[in-house]
Design a protein around this motif. Sequence first.
Motif, PDB file in Angstrom:
ATOM      1  N   ILE A  89      -3.396   0.398 -17.200  1.00  9.26           N
ATOM      2  CA  ILE A  89      -4.433  -0.391 -16.742  1.00  9.26           C
ATOM      3  C   ILE A  89      -5.967   0.509 -16.214  1.00  9.26           C
ATOM      4  O   ILE A  89      -6.809   0.332 -16.526  1.00  9.26           O
ATOM      5  N   GLY A  90      -5.352   1.330 -15.448  1.00  2.90           N
ATOM      6  CA  GLY A  90      -6.346   2.339 -14.856  1.00  2.90           C
ATOM      7  C   GLY A  90      -7.386   1.825 -13.832  1.00  2.90           C
ATOM      8  O   GLY A  90      -7.162   0.366 -13.482  1.00  2.90           O
ATOM      9  N   PRO A  91      -8.329   2.572 -13.288  1.00  2.00           N
ATOM     10  CA  PRO A  91      -9.293   2.110 -12.111  1.00  2.00           C
ATOM     11  C   PRO A  91     -10.062   0.967 -12.606  1.00  2.00           C
ATOM     12  O   PRO A  91     -10.511   1.054 -13.890  1.00  2.00           O
ATOM     13  N   MET A  92      -9.966   0.028 -12.016  1.00  2.00           N
ATOM     14  CA  MET A  92     -10.835  -1.334 -12.418  1.00  2.00           C
ATOM     15  C   MET A  92     -10.383  -1.881 -13.544  1.00  2.00           C
ATOM     16  O   MET A  92     -11.103  -2.572 -14.415  1.00  2.00           O
ATOM     17  N   GLY A  93      -9.041  -1.620 -14.212  1.00  2.00           N
ATOM     18  CA  GLY A  93      -8.608  -2.154 -15.364  1.00  2.00           C
ATOM     19  C   GLY A  93      -9.482  -1.673 -16.562  1.00  2.00           C
ATOM     20  O   GLY A  93      -9.322  -2.411 -17.740  1.00  2.00           O
ATOM     21  N   ARG A  94     -10.001  -0.579 -16.441  1.00  2.00           N
ATOM     22  CA  ARG A  94     -10.902  -0.094 -17.591  1.00  2.00           C
ATOM     23  C   ARG A  94     -10.070   0.963 -18.749  1.00  2.00           C
ATOM     24  O   ARG A  94     -10.489   1.624 -19.488  1.00  2.00           O
ATOM     25  N   GLY A  95      -8.995   1.092 -18.033  1.00  2.10           N
ATOM     26  CA  GLY A  95      -8.070   2.054 -18.781  1.00  2.10           C
ATOM     27  C   GLY A  95      -7.925   3.412 -18.426  1.00  2.10           C
ATOM     28  O   GLY A  95      -8.799   3.880 -17.999  1.00  2.10           O
ATOM     29  N   GLY A  96      -6.579   3.927 -18.081  1.00  2.00           N
ATOM     30  CA  GLY A  96      -6.400   4.906 -17.297  1.00  2.00           C
ATOM     31  C   GLY A  96      -4.943   5.291 -16.910  1.00  2.00           C
ATOM     32  O   GLY A  96      -4.262   4.468 -17.009  1.00  2.00           O
ATOM     33  N   ARG A  97      -4.726   6.220 -16.164  1.00  3.42           N
ATOM     34  CA  ARG A  97      -3.570   6.634 -15.769  1.00  3.42           C
ATOM     35  C   ARG A  97      -3.284   6.420 -14.218  1.00  3.42           C
ATOM     36  O   ARG A  97      -2.233   6.268 -13.738  1.00  3.42           O
ATOM     37  N   ILE A  98      -4.379   6.066 -13.277  1.00  2.00           N
ATOM     38  CA  ILE A  98      -4.112   5.811 -12.176  1.00  2.00           C
ATOM     39  C   ILE A  98      -4.410   4.253 -11.846  1.00  2.00           C
ATOM     40  O   ILE A  98      -5.567   3.682 -11.633  1.00  2.00           O
ATOM     41  N   THR A  99      -3.179   3.309 -11.887  1.00  2.00           N
ATOM     42  CA  THR A  99      -3.240   2.236 -11.617  1.00  2.00           C
ATOM     43  C   THR A  99      -3.025   1.780  -9.995  1.00  2.00           C
ATOM     44  O   THR A  99      -3.317   0.914  -9.427  1.00  2.00           O
ATOM     45  N   ALA A 100      -2.092   2.478  -9.692  1.00  2.00           N
ATOM     46  CA  ALA A 100      -1.526   2.810  -8.338  1.00  2.00           C
ATOM     47  C   ALA A 100      -1.754   4.031  -7.468  1.00  2.00           C
ATOM     48  O   ALA A 100      -1.429   4.849  -8.598  1.00  2.00           O
ATOM     49  N   LEU A 101      -1.960   3.949  -6.206  1.00  2.00           N
ATOM     50  CA  LEU A 101      -2.030   5.131  -5.432  1.00  2.00           C
ATOM     51  C   LEU A 101      -0.666   5.464  -4.896  1.00  2.00           C
ATOM     52  O   LEU A 101      -0.222   6.445  -4.646  1.00  2.00           O
ATOM     53  N   ALA A 102       0.006   4.381  -4.776  1.00  2.00           N
ATOM     54  CA  ALA A 102       1.246   4.475  -3.873  1.00  2.00           C
ATOM     55  C   ALA A 102       2.127   3.220  -4.196  1.00  2.00           C
ATOM     56  O   ALA A 102       1.659   1.983  -4.129  1.00  2.00           O
ATOM     57  N   VAL A 103       3.544   3.263  -4.025  1.00  2.00           N
ATOM     58  CA  VAL A 103       4.282   2.180  -3.925  1.00  2.00           C
ATOM     59  C   VAL A 103       5.208   2.341  -2.668  1.00  2.00           C
ATOM     60  O   VAL A 103       6.015   3.312  -2.466  1.00  2.00           O
ATOM     61  N   HIS A 104       5.116   1.217  -1.814  1.00  5.58           N
ATOM     62  CA  HIS A 104       6.046   1.255  -0.443  1.00  5.58           C
ATOM     63  C   HIS A 104       6.866   0.083  -0.389  1.00  5.58           C
ATOM     64  O   HIS A 104       6.442  -0.997  -0.665  1.00  5.58           O
ATOM     65  N   ILE A 105       7.962   0.801  -0.565  1.00  6.82           N
ATOM     66  CA  ILE A 105       9.264  -0.575  -0.627  1.00  6.82           C
ATOM     67  C   ILE A 105       9.874  -0.778   1.058  1.00  6.82           C
ATOM     68  O   ILE A 105       9.949   0.619   1.886  1.00  6.82           O
ATOM     69  N   GLU A 106      10.022  -1.900   1.442  1.00  7.44           N
ATOM     70  CA  GLU A 106      10.674  -2.023   2.604  1.00  7.44           C
ATOM     71  C   GLU A 106      11.814  -3.067   2.476  1.00  7.44           C
ATOM     72  O   GLU A 106      11.616  -3.723   1.535  1.00  7.44           O
ATOM     73  N   VAL A 107      12.982  -2.736   3.015  1.00  7.93           N
ATOM     74  CA  VAL A 107      14.269  -3.501   2.857  1.00  7.93           C
ATOM     75  C   VAL A 107      14.781  -4.003   4.045  1.00  7.93           C
ATOM     76  O   VAL A 107      14.521  -3.499   4.930  1.00  7.93           O
ATOM     77  N   PHE A 108      15.526  -5.241   3.848  1.00 12.20           N
ATOM     78  CA  PHE A 108      16.141  -5.618   4.880  1.00 12.20           C
ATOM     79  C   PHE A 108      17.824  -6.386   4.430  1.00 12.20           C
ATOM     80  O   PHE A 108      17.496  -6.990   3.049  1.00 12.20           O
ATOM     81  N   PRO A 109      18.626  -6.638   4.804  1.00 10.28           N
ATOM     82  CA  PRO A 109      19.801  -6.922   4.877  1.00 10.28           C
ATOM     83  C   PRO A 109      19.660  -8.494   4.112  1.00 10.28           C
ATOM     84  O   PRO A 109      18.727  -9.232   4.600  1.00 10.28           O
ATOM     85  N   THR A 110      20.434  -8.966   3.337  1.00 10.21           N
ATOM     86  CA  THR A 110      20.229 -10.192   2.757  1.00 10.21           C
ATOM     87  C   THR A 110      21.474 -11.164   2.401  1.00 10.21           C
ATOM     88  O   THR A 110      22.438 -10.576   2.735  1.00 10.21           O
ATOM     89  N   HIS A 111      21.472 -12.309   2.114  1.00 15.57           N
ATOM     90  CA  HIS A 111      22.485 -13.235   1.682  1.00 15.57           C
ATOM     91  C   HIS A 111      23.462 -12.669   0.590  1.00 15.57           C
ATOM     92  O   HIS A 111      22.607 -12.195  -0.181  1.00 15.57           O
ATOM     93  N   MET A 112      24.752 -12.756   0.742  1.00 19.84           N
ATOM     94  CA  MET A 112      25.497 -12.226  -0.401  1.00 19.84           C
ATOM     95  C   MET A 112      24.961 -13.071  -1.720  1.00 19.84           C
ATOM     96  O   MET A 112      25.240 -12.266  -2.887  1.00 19.84           O
TER      97      MET A 112
END
Lengths: 186, 280
Positions: free
Chosen positions: B236-259
């Motif tokens: 997708i790239g910067p502004m969707g014009r094509g490229g390799r940098i679509t995201a700078l970072a992925v940050h995941i946060e987790v919490f316990p959940t129902h089975m």
Amino acid sequence: MHVKQVNIPLTDEAIADLRMGDHVALSGKLFTAGDAAHKKLVQYIGQGRQLPFSLVNQVFYYAVGTPPPPERIIGSAGPTTATRLDCYTPALLAQGLKGVVGKGYRSAEVAQAMRDHRAVYFGAVGGVAAILSQYVKHVRLAAFPELGAEAVYEYTVVDFPVVVINDIHGGDLHLEGRKVYAVTQD
Amino acid sequence: MRSVDVATITKVVARLCEEANFYLEQSVHSAFQRAYEEEISPLGRDVLTQILANAAVAAEKRLPICQDTGIVLVLVELGQEVHVSGGSLYAAINQGVRDAYQKCYLRKSVVNDPIERTNTKDNTPAVIHCRIVDGDKMRISLMPKSAGSENVSTVKVLNPADGWEGIKKFVLETIDQAGPNPCPPLIVGIGMGGTMEKAALLAKEALFRPVGQKNPTETIAHLEDELLDAINKLGIGPMGRGGRITALAVHIEVFPTHMSSLLVAVNLLCCAARYKTAEI
């Protein structure tokens, strides 16, 4: 980087010369229009009322800027998402609108309507509103003062930097650019 | 008990609104500089050049980084030993927003009702989430949240059997379909687990983590890397014009959940990534 100089009002020759991915410096008048102004313009058209300004060969800038601080003619004014305005666009193209500056996807229907009306979709970079406002040299209230910040303003711009997203030859940078850089997932 | 006056809270909120709108966060700025070095698409590099130039102009001329100065999101971590004195905490926060948006010529984007849609003219109310924590401090994290990236954020209830592969597929679908609309390069906040609103809140909280900082749990940090790599392969790239940098970072946060539950929320933050935190 080659940049094509294009003046507004747009001519058929200038439009025909533009290709997806071209860097363009726009000079002339851009009319700002956000959701509220679009709704109102299309209501006017539906009621058969005369529009407050002519759209023939003109270019819309999908933008609602920040209030101008004292001593400035404009605050920050970058593009908003074109997709939200898809539902209004064909009616405006039928009035002679020849170009729009925005960001984000156009629907397949609007892309087709733009080709049918020989109109161009230019992309400005979202999130760089401070620098984009530097290309605006004069501001005039053009219509719908009751909409406040969402009124239509006429921005006189010099060398406003955009890239051709949808040309009249079928090119769509948002759809085709990514194919060039996509990597097969593991 | 430690007493904190509402006037102090108002001042801090106003300052955070101002700083967030004019000054790009340092970790984000550094990430854009790295992205510029890594991006191979000429159109993508042009976008990144404009983003970096814009940050400089915005700071120097005191112009908002983006005209969408957002609906203000405020996360409050309130120490249980703190007594808020002199008035209401929520009113104090909203007064800070009101003061800053008026004084700093920021755009008022908030409407009173999702259907009626009359502008409130002072950018209030803010969206406020308050959490009681240990201690006698108060921490305020604030983000002027733009609509472009919020409008393509998603929440989904998956089947536990879908597992990580199901989550990964859902995140990639979200970003693939959003394409240029959220103004990439993005920061991708992901909340996994809990209940529906908990996952959504975790995804939002994840956006505040400085770029370059990984989840402290090694297995989750590994998933962040895996997902960032997959996102940037979309092209997708910067502004969707094509490229390799679509995201700078992925940050995941987790919490316990129902089975029987597997909740996932994906909250996107645009290239005009604006947020600030202060402790009182």
